[in-house]
Design a protein around this motif. Structure first.
Motif, PDB file in Angstrom:
ATOM      1  N   ARG A 333      95.721  82.500 100.630  1.00  0.00           N
ATOM      2  CA  ARG A 333      96.058  81.836 101.894  1.00  0.00           C
ATOM      3  C   ARG A 333      97.514  82.083 102.292  1.00  0.00           C
ATOM      4  N   TYR A 354      87.360  81.109 100.859  1.00  0.00           N
ATOM      5  CA  TYR A 354      87.187  79.658 100.766  1.00  0.00           C
ATOM      6  C   TYR A 354      85.742  79.305 100.415  1.00  0.00           C
ATOM      7  N   TYR A 359      85.317  75.569  98.888  1.00  0.00           N
ATOM      8  CA  TYR A 359      86.173  74.823  99.801  1.00  0.00           C
ATOM      9  C   TYR A 359      85.586  74.905 101.213  1.00  0.00           C
ATOM     10  N   MET A 361      85.253  72.666 103.741  1.00  0.00           N
ATOM     11  CA  MET A 361      85.985  72.136 104.888  1.00  0.00           C
ATOM     12  C   MET A 361      87.132  73.064 105.289  1.00  0.00           C
ATOM     13  N   GLU A 362      87.806  73.648 104.295  1.00  0.00           N
ATOM     14  CA  GLU A 362      88.880  74.594 104.609  1.00  0.00           C
ATOM     15  C   GLU A 362      88.334  75.815 105.346  1.00  0.00           C
ATOM     16  N   LEU A 364      85.643  75.917 107.246  1.00  0.00           N
ATOM     17  CA  LEU A 364      85.241  75.520 108.596  1.00  0.00           C
ATOM     18  C   LEU A 364      86.446  75.276 109.492  1.00  0.00           C
ATOM     19  N   ASP A 365      87.513  74.716 108.943  1.00  0.00           N
ATOM     20  CA  ASP A 365      88.740  74.526 109.730  1.00  0.00           C
ATOM     21  C   ASP A 365      89.315  75.873 110.156  1.00  0.00           C
ATOM     22  N   LEU A 366      89.291  76.838 109.241  1.00  0.00           N
ATOM     23  CA  LEU A 366      89.810  78.170 109.567  1.00  0.00           C
ATOM     24  C   LEU A 366      88.927  78.852 110.601  1.00  0.00           C
ATOM     25  N   LYS A 368      87.352  77.357 113.020  1.00  0.00           N
ATOM     26  CA  LYS A 368      87.723  76.785 114.317  1.00  0.00           C
ATOM     27  C   LYS A 368      88.963  77.481 114.881  1.00  0.00           C
ATOM     28  N   LYS A 369      89.955  77.692 114.016  1.00  0.00           N
ATOM     29  CA  LYS A 369      91.171  78.378 114.462  1.00  0.00           C
ATOM     30  C   LYS A 369      90.859  79.797 114.897  1.00  0.00           C
ATOM     31  N   LYS A 396      75.621  70.803 109.441  1.00  0.00           N
ATOM     32  CA  LYS A 396      76.634  71.730 109.956  1.00  0.00           C
ATOM     33  C   LYS A 396      76.136  73.165 109.853  1.00  0.00           C
TER      34      LYS A 396
END
Length: 649
Positions: A333, A354, A359, A361-362, A364-366, A368-369, A396
């Motif tokens: 990362r 990830y 990981y 949630m990490e 999925l957050d990435l 989104k970005k 999800k």
């Protein structure tokens, strides 16, 4: 003639006031024809508003007028008319150029323009036009043959390139060091090793075997056809090896599942002080990633920095992938955040990293970005669906699967379906998973049926498990692991006749269960262990450590789970068997061979068993160690008595 040249109608994109589109003319007598205030290159005046058809007709008219005056024709060609046509064709105005060959007598006088036009047609991927023009030429030199062979070798159909090669020989033209790489590329694309060997024989007879370009093409051909041994023999014959040749051999190893050989060769290349390229480093780093060789990956990281590739994003993306696959997702990362330009492949590497570490949630957050900056592709969705699968995020996962299809218009592949079947089946919705398989738009592969079979094992569904095994036997009849899973399903259900049937089937097929093996690297040396292994030189010390740890685990509340042991022995014997599983031996060796509280990295060729998963959580807390465990499916990070998978795997 000056007016003829200066008033040729060209697209306004071809020239500007300060940018001539053909090379300066060196012949003073010619440049004087069109010279204005000493300029040595003419500038074409655009005819704004002219249609393509009218422009091409004007060209033909100018050429026809030039034919009336031989001196004007010579000047026309001398002023770089072929270059003019080149620029015109680069804008895909090939239909305009197509008018030129109909001019009577023109190409008979300037045969080289034929070759130029064939080359242009090939460059613009107008191969049928190129071939038609090629067939009109009575005298075809080796350059012409090479141009057309190259066109087919690059763009297909590849068989046409091979056919032309043999026609060329029948025509009496001797291939050169440009011909062979082109036709060998066609052989590579078709995996046509028989033809490739025949071309190789011709290479030897014509004396081009030691040419670096021909040699690189031969190595690539053998590699693409799966014969890495012949590729290496070809590499060893080369008297001079430039970086292209080294890269070809590195790629040959990498493409044929020989990552260790690739890393060894890269070390040899460095010792000979051959300066690497981006391709060199990406290939070698990817090989380190394939076998999770973190020490070698770190060496390549430092080597790439010392060689001046610190700002090269392709190299850094390969390093992101390597660190993620080697258990160091945090380092991955950091490198990802350092990228100057984040391409889709960069986002995919980090998201997939990830996912394989659990990981979710990490990842999925990435994701989104990523969607705010670029457009995800099918590999992106393989990563995020895998993250949902490893994280147990059913809703999800379904949401993203539908998003991929309906919003991003990406057709699901077997990889996407495999993740979804595994995710749905893991939740116990086996009929829903089976319905998804039946309604798929593509043919399910062994990965999809294997996911269903594994879900049947988790939830004890014998009937559906038998159906999945039948499909798997059709697809991969010699894969012993499938039979073993079905045998375990029977054993869990108490159907010992089913267990006996599977064992008999495996015996008749001469199939053997894969032997569990775990390994750990300490001080640059890999130590491998089998279940119940007593062959290690430090066997006694490992046994003592296992007993010490087992005592502390029992005091902390650990109770061995012997349910997954299907051998016909008593429970005490089952406990002994579990406590000497390969991963526990590797961990015990790591505990006595590394500094206290340092991180351990263990790799296993099979899935970690349920009891060992519980045991490693206890060990991580008792010893205050972080234990990174990579099994055949994913990574588990054990720390303080917890696992990154959340006990869902």
């Amino acid at each position: 003639m000056a007016n003829l040249i200066c008033n040729l109608p060209f697209s306004p994109l071809l020239a500007s006031k300060n940018r001539p589109f053909c090379s300066p003319i060196r012949n003073p007598s010619v440049s004087a024809i069109g010279g204005k205030q000493g300029r040595v290159a003419f500038i074409a005046k655009s005819t704004r508003g002219s249609s393509e058809s009218s422009t091409s007709l004007n060209i033909v008219e100018y050429v026809q007028n030039a034919l009336d005056k031989p001196e004007d024709l010579i000047a026309l060609f001398g002023l770089g008319f072929a270059s003019v046509v080149t620029f015109w064709a680069s804008l895909s105005l090939v239909t305009a150029i197509d008018k030129l060959p109909v001019v009577p007598g023109f190409f008979e006088l300037i045969g080289i323009l034929f070759s130029t036009l064939v080359d242009l047609y090939c460059s613009c991927n107008y191969l049928s036009n190129a071939h038609q023009l090629f067939d009109k030429i009575p005298k075809r030199n080796v350059f012409l043959w090479n141009v057309l062979i190259r066109g087919y070798a690059w763009n297909g159909p590849y068989n046409a390139a091979i056919s032309l090669y043999y026609q060329m020989i029948d025509y009496g033209v001797v291939p050169d060091n440009f011909t062979f790489p082109f036709v060998l590329k066609a052989c590579s694309n078709l995996s046509a090793i028989v033809v490739g060997r025949d071309v190789h024989d011709h290479v030897v007879r014509t004396g081009w075997e030691t040419d670096v370009f021909v040699g690189a093409a031969l190595i690539d051909m053998y590699a693409k056809c799966g014969d890495v041994g012949c590729a290496r023999q070809m590499f060893d014959k080369m008297l001079e090896r430039d970086v292209v040749l080294w890269n070809s051999m590195l790629a040959a190893y990498a493409q044929n599942a020989c990552p260790e050989d690739c890393l060894v060769l890269c070390g040899e290349m460095a010792s000979r002080e051959v300066r690497p390229t981006v391709a060199t480093l990406v290939t070698a780093i990817s090989s380190a990633a394939d076998i999770a060789a973190l020490p070698q990956g770190r060496e390549l990281h430092g080597y790439s920095w010392r060689q001046g590739f610190v700002f090269q994003d392709k190299v850094k993306t390969a390093l992101v992938d390597m660190y993620a696959k080697s258990g160091s997702v945090k380092v991955a990362r950091i490198l990802f955040d350092m990228l100057i330009e984040k391409r889709v492949v960069s986002w995919n590497a980090m998201i997939t990293g990830y996912a394989m570490h659990g990981y979710a949630m990490e990842a999925l957050d990435l994701f989104k970005k990523m969607t705010r900056e670029t457009h995800p592709d099918h590999i992106t969705f393989v990563g995020v669906l895998s993250a949902c699968n490893h994280g147990g995020l059913l809703n999800k996962g379904k949401e993203l699967f539908n998003l991929m299809i309906h919003e991003y218009k990406i057709t699901p592949t077997v990889q996407h379906y495999s993740s979804m079947v595994d995710l749905i089946g893991h939740y116990g919705r086996l009929e829903e998973a089976y319905d998804m398989i039946n309604n798929m738009t593509i043919t399910p592969d062994s990965g999809i049926w294997g996911a269903l079979l594994n879900s049947c094992k988790i939830h004890g569904d014998v009937d559906l498990g038998e159906l999945a095994l039948e499909k798997l036997i059709e697809l991969e009849p010699d894969e012993a692991g499938n039979y073993v899973i079905m045998s375990n399903i029977y054993a869990q259900a108490g159907k010992w006749e089913g267990v006996a049937k599977i064992r008999e089937l495996m015996t008749n097929k001469k199939l053997k269960k894969d032997v569990a093996c775990s390994w750990i690297e300490v001080n640059n040396k890999v130590h491998a262990f089998l279940s119940g292994d007593t062959s290690h030189p430090m066997c006694d010390e490992i046994d003592d450590e296992l007993k010490r740890i087992e005592k502390l685990m029992n005091e902390a509340g650990y109770v061995p789970n012997v349910a997954p042991v299907f051998h016909d022995v008593d429970d005490d014997e089952k406990k002994k068997m579990i406590c000497r599983h390969s991963e526990r031996l590797a961990i015990a060796f790591g505990l006595i061979s590394t500094p206290p509280k340092s991180k351990l990295l263990i790799t296993k060729n099979l899935r970690v068993c349920e009891d060992c998963h519980v045991a490693i959580k206890f060990i991580s807390k008792i010893t205050e160690r972080e234990i990174v465990f990579r099994d055949v499916n994913r990574y588990h990070h054990f720390k303080d008595g917890l696992c990154s998978c959340g006990d869902y795997w």
